[in-house]
Motif scaffolding. Structure first.
Motif, PDB file in Angstrom:
ATOM      1  N   ALA A 118       0.818  -1.218   0.000  1.00 39.06           N
ATOM      2  CA  ALA A 118       0.000   0.000   0.000  1.00 39.06           C
ATOM      3  C   ALA A 118       0.854   1.272   0.000  1.00 39.06           C
ATOM      4  N   PRO A 119       1.621   1.516  -1.079  1.00 37.62           N
ATOM      5  CA  PRO A 119       2.443   2.735  -1.119  1.00 37.62           C
ATOM      6  C   PRO A 119       1.576   3.986  -1.051  1.00 37.62           C
ATOM      7  N   SER A 120       1.871   4.821  -0.086  1.00 36.92           N
ATOM      8  CA  SER A 120       1.065   6.028   0.128  1.00 36.92           C
ATOM      9  C   SER A 120       1.520   7.150  -0.808  1.00 36.92           C
ATOM     10  N   PRO A 121       0.593   8.017  -1.235  1.00 37.90           N
ATOM     11  CA  PRO A 121       0.983   9.181  -2.034  1.00 37.90           C
ATOM     12  C   PRO A 121       2.003  10.039  -1.274  1.00 37.90           C
ATOM     13  N   VAL A 122       2.901  10.643  -2.026  1.00 37.91           N
ATOM     14  CA  VAL A 122       3.953  11.473  -1.435  1.00 37.91           C
ATOM     15  C   VAL A 122       3.844  12.889  -1.983  1.00 37.91           C
ATOM     16  N   SER A 123       3.814  13.862  -1.084  1.00 41.92           N
ATOM     17  CA  SER A 123       3.743  15.270  -1.492  1.00 41.92           C
ATOM     18  C   SER A 123       5.108  15.756  -1.946  1.00 41.92           C
ATOM     19  N   ILE A 124       5.117  16.539  -3.032  1.00 36.03           N
ATOM     20  CA  ILE A 124       6.330  17.184  -3.538  1.00 36.03           C
ATOM     21  C   ILE A 124       6.137  18.688  -3.398  1.00 36.03           C
ATOM     22  N   PRO A 125       6.821  19.338  -2.470  1.00 38.54           N
ATOM     23  CA  PRO A 125       6.657  20.783  -2.286  1.00 38.54           C
ATOM     24  C   PRO A 125       6.903  21.550  -3.583  1.00 38.54           C
ATOM     25  N   GLY A 126       6.009  22.478  -3.885  1.00 33.73           N
ATOM     26  CA  GLY A 126       6.164  23.303  -5.076  1.00 33.73           C
ATOM     27  C   GLY A 126       5.495  22.741  -6.313  1.00 33.73           C
ATOM     28  N   MET A 127       5.066  21.478  -6.287  1.00 35.98           N
ATOM     29  CA  MET A 127       4.422  20.873  -7.454  1.00 35.98           C
ATOM     30  C   MET A 127       2.949  21.264  -7.481  1.00 35.98           C
ATOM     31  N   THR A 128       2.484  21.793  -8.609  1.00 35.67           N
ATOM     32  CA  THR A 128       1.088  22.206  -8.743  1.00 35.67           C
ATOM     33  C   THR A 128       0.444  21.484  -9.919  1.00 35.67           C
ATOM     34  N   GLY A 144      -2.416  16.667  -8.154  1.00 30.42           N
ATOM     35  CA  GLY A 144      -2.062  17.918  -7.480  1.00 30.42           C
ATOM     36  C   GLY A 144      -0.591  17.931  -7.113  1.00 30.42           C
ATOM     37  N   ASP A 145      -0.290  18.041  -5.822  1.00 29.34           N
ATOM     38  CA  ASP A 145       1.105  18.086  -5.382  1.00 29.34           C
ATOM     39  C   ASP A 145       1.608  16.725  -4.925  1.00 29.34           C
ATOM     40  N   LYS A 146       0.887  15.650  -5.264  1.00 21.48           N
ATOM     41  CA  LYS A 146       1.250  14.320  -4.782  1.00 21.48           C
ATOM     42  C   LYS A 146       1.590  13.368  -5.930  1.00 21.48           C
ATOM     43  N   LEU A 147       2.604  12.536  -5.696  1.00 18.11           N
ATOM     44  CA  LEU A 147       2.905  11.416  -6.583  1.00 18.11           C
ATOM     45  C   LEU A 147       2.173  10.187  -6.077  1.00 18.11           C
TER      46      LEU A 147
END
Length: 241
Positions: free
Chosen positions: A142-152, A206-209
């Motif tokens: 269950a890989p969780s989404p990861v936020s990338i700061p600055g990604m829109t 959005g800002d998540k992979l």
């Protein structure tokens, strides 16, 4: 003074001229322009970007055409072309210029042509294309989404990383395992890293992979195989123009 030559007195270039007490910006003698008022060209900085300036004509002062830089002399009626490009690993270059027309500094097109009528100043900006560089590890369960700061949401995004796969091979009842690593380099999202029919699916929201693993079972060269993605390592996230 021959045709098409700038106005000089005792071989000294004239940079400002008054006629009957009034400043003259252009002087034409016998139908031939021979003087254009001199102005300054100055830079306010070029952050992460490069501005190229080309003088394409100088009908009044007959100054040399070609590339010029901040500090060069420019003259009334000169036609200048400015262009801005992002430096390596940078994106979204923007050009700002005050061309002396009384409208002040304004954002300009990235390839901008104008006629000189006063002092000219310019500046440019760009931002780093790299949003993340390092190592982000997605495990198997269950890989969780990861936020990338600055990604829109409006950005095009590419990733560099490695997909990890576990291959189980059955050869006449003998089962063997091997770990396989498959690289992805500057792959624009959405993208998949494949090992035969198994894949690591990488998307963004959005800002998540977001990561999804797809298992594959089949036969290769007469051997039964089960291939399971077991991880993903992302080493770079970057903006793509």
């Amino acid at each position: 003074m021959g045709d098409g030559m700038p106005l000089r007195v005792d071989n000294t270039e004239i940079t400002q001229l008054f006629v009957d007490g009034r400043e003259c910006k252009v002087l034409v003698v016998n139908g031939v322009p021979c003087f254009g008022k001199k102005y300054t060209l100055s830079s306010g900085g070029t952050a992460n970007s490069t501005v190229t300036i080309n003088r394409t004509s100088s009908p009044n002062q007959h100054a040399p055409t070609g590339n010029i830089a901040s500090g060069a002399a420019i003259y009334e009626g000169d036609v200048l072309q400015m262009s801005v490009t992002s430096n390596t690993d940078c994106v979204y270059a923007e050009l700002y210029a005050n061309i002396g027309d009384g409208c002040g500094e304004r954002k300009r097109a990235s390839d901008f042509t104008f006629t000189v009528c006063g002092d000219v100043s310019f500046r440019s900006t760009a931002r780093s294309a790299i949003l993340f560089e390092g190592e982000k590890v997605f495990g198997y369960i269950a890989p969780s989404p990861v936020s990338i700061p600055g990604m829109t949401a409006d950005m095009k995004i590419a990733i560099t990383g490695k997909g990890l796969f576990n291959e189980m091979i059955n050869t006449e009842g003998n089962v063997s395992n091997r770990r396989v690593t498959i690289d992805a380099v500057k792959a624009e999202l959405p993208t998949d890293i494949w090992d035969n029919g198994a894949s690591v699916e990488i998307t963004r929201n959005g800002d998540k992979l977001q990561v999804k693993y797809n298992i594959w079972q089949g036969a290769v060269k007469g051997k039964s195989m089960l291939i399971m993605p077991c991880g993903l390592i992302i080493t770079q996230v970057r903006i793509v123009e």
